[in-house]
Design an enzyme around this catalytic site. Structure first.
Site, PDB file in Angstrom:
ATOM      1  N   ASP A  11      22.101  33.472  47.765  1.00  0.00           N
ATOM      2  CA  ASP A  11      22.877  32.305  47.096  1.00  0.00           C
ATOM      3  C   ASP A  11      22.541  31.042  47.823  1.00  0.00           C
ATOM      4  OD1 ASP A  11      23.733  34.400  45.693  1.00  0.00           O
ATOM      5  OD2 ASP A  11      25.648  34.277  46.537  1.00  0.00           O
ATOM      6  N   ASP A 131      25.811  41.447  34.238  1.00  0.00           N
ATOM      7  CA  ASP A 131      26.933  42.239  35.304  1.00  0.00           C
ATOM      8  C   ASP A 131      27.879  43.066  34.412  1.00  0.00           C
ATOM      9  OD1 ASP A 131      26.066  40.244  37.100  1.00  0.00           O
ATOM     10  OD2 ASP A 131      27.666  38.684  36.641  1.00  0.00           O
TER      11      ASP A 131
END
Lengths: 253, 207
Positions: A11, A131
């Site tokens: 990230d 997801d």
């Protein structure tokens, strides 16, 4: 023979790697995504995924600078995801040098984005990130968006098939049930999705040991496996995972 | 100097940076004159065959690439750029290619995952300056749904296995192609680009 891919992911916020990557501090600037990418290429990573979790406009231009610098120093494929909502966003990222983009929430809200991206830039660069979370009542996996905060009521398998038909080149499948737990990938979900589509599936969420990679490549039928903290915190290394898989007879670069 | 042909398709920056990394000068250009006067020509490409031919023609670069090839300039096509070197493709109808290497481009057929995406082992079949220093058990990165079928199988310098033989590197006189992405194939890919750069500088036209 085509090999299974190991993909470190990190990230990035305002141009810096978010999680502290402790093992690099002496030799390199561990907070610099470009340095970290070069490190992972040398370590044997097959691909990289950089997720931009910046919200601000300034942050976006910083990210573009990182993509440009990564292209100068890294000679394996890399995918950029996070905050991509339009064909213009995709164009900008690919032009800066990324090989693929990953779209998640924006693709659910506007599935045409997948088709338009694939038509303009080729199927190979459109990674659809999904997801998924298991719903006991339905006995099925549901698609979550907004980083897991919003339910959609859509079945993961149906959405994966639809994404494929729209022109997705790969599916990046994250199990919300397993993510962060480090007790293995969701093998059932991964296998079901991998069997439902004819494009490659990248498994994500739950890697905690080298054995977990073996499981997801065999039982899970994944084409690639993504992991973050297990590599960043040096619980194992890309090289160690690959050596183990090779010994177990998995086709590995 | 190597001319990277910019006809509006593909990620050209990666290829340019890869040449830079191995110390070869490469410019991204859409100027036919630059292409024709370069020491070497790199034809990149992602997307569809028909679109690529359309853009090449429209930009006036088609003739420039063909002329360079005719004059013996080393030419390297990457991925779709390699497929364009062949006579014709069946991708979305029938399309005529550059016809610099006799053969056709066809789609993978069968019940397996398409596109062929990822790292696959390169099996060198014939020694060639382009593959100098590329040994056994080296891997390269592919992403494609179509593959070439050369009329003369001897043009295949190296191949990989994916539900059959996938021609990986082809060479016919001064015209070469790589089905994979050397600019994304770590040290093995950089080695091949470096070899190509050397061939361009030395003006080697090998058969």
């Amino acid at each position: 023979m085509l090999t299974k891919r190991i993909i470190p992911c990190f990230d990035v916020k305002n141009g810096r790697v978010v999680k502290n990557v402790s093992f690099l501090t002496n030799e390199r600037d561990a907070g610099d995504p470009v340095e970290l990418s070069a490190y992972y290429e040398a370590a044997g990573a097959d691909e990289l995924v950089l997720l931009d979790i910046t919200a601000s406009v300034e942050g976006r231009s910083t990210m573009m600078d990182i993509v440009r610098r990564t292209t100068e120093q890294v000679f394996i494929p890399f995918t950029v995801g996070g905050g991509i909502t339009s064909v213009d966003d995709i164009r900008e990222i690919l032009k800066a040098g990324a090989d693929k983009v990953s779209v998640n929430t924006a693709a659910v809200k506007n599935p045409k984005l997948i088709a338009e991206g694939a038509k303009r830039f080729g199927q190979q660069c459109m990674v659809v990130a999904i997801d998924g979370k298991y719903d006991r009542n339905k006995g099925d996996w549901e698609v979550l968006i907004h980083g897991g905060r919003t339910s959609t009521g859509m079945s993961v398998i149906d959405w994966a098939k639809k994404a494929e038909s729209l022109g997705a080149g790969e599916i990046l499948l994250t199990s919300f049930d397993q993510d962060g737990k480090k007790d293995g990938y969701d093998l059932t979900l991964t296998r079901l999705v991998s069997e439902a589509v004819s494009i490659p599936v990248i498994a994500s969420g739950g890697a905690g040991s080298k054995e977990h990679f073996y499981d997801v490549f065999t039982d899970g039928k994944a084409d690639a496996a993504l992991a973050a903290s297990i590599f960043h915190f040096k619980e194992t290394s890309v090289g160690e995972v690959k050596a183990y898989l090779k010994k177990k007879g998995v086709s590995i670069r | 100097m190597i001319a990277i042909v910019d006809y509006g398709m593909g990620n050209l920056r990666s290829v340019q940076k890869a040449f830079e990394k191995v110390g070869e000068e490469a410019v991204i250009t859409s100027d036919p004159a630059v292409v024709q006067s370069a020491d070497g020509v790199l034809l990149p490409g992602v997307g569809a065959f028909g679109d690529a031919m359309f853009h090449l023609k429209q930009s006036g670069l088609l003739e420039a690439v063909k002329n360079a090839a005719k004059h013996g300039t080393p030419l390297l096509g990457i991925c779709l750029g390699m497929q364009l070197l062949f006579s014709a493709s069946e991708e979305h109808g029938n399309h005529i290619g550059l016809n610099l290497i006799p053969g056709h481009v066809k789609r993978f057929k069968g019940k397996f995952k398409i596109p062929h995406v990822g790292w696959n082992e390169l099996q060198v079949k014939r020694q060639h300056p382009l593959l100098d220093g590329v040994g056994k058990q080296e891997f390269v990165y592919y992403v494609h749904s179509y593959l070439v079928d050369p009329t003369d199988r001897n043009v295949i310098l190296a191949s990989s296995e994916y539900h059959g033989e996938v021609p990986a590197v082809v060479s016919y006189k001064n015209v070469h192609g790589a089905q994979f992405h050397p600019e994304k194939s770590a040290s093995t890919g950089l080695r091949i680009l470096s070899n190509f750069g050397k061939m361009c500088r030395e003006g080697v036209a090998t058969v």
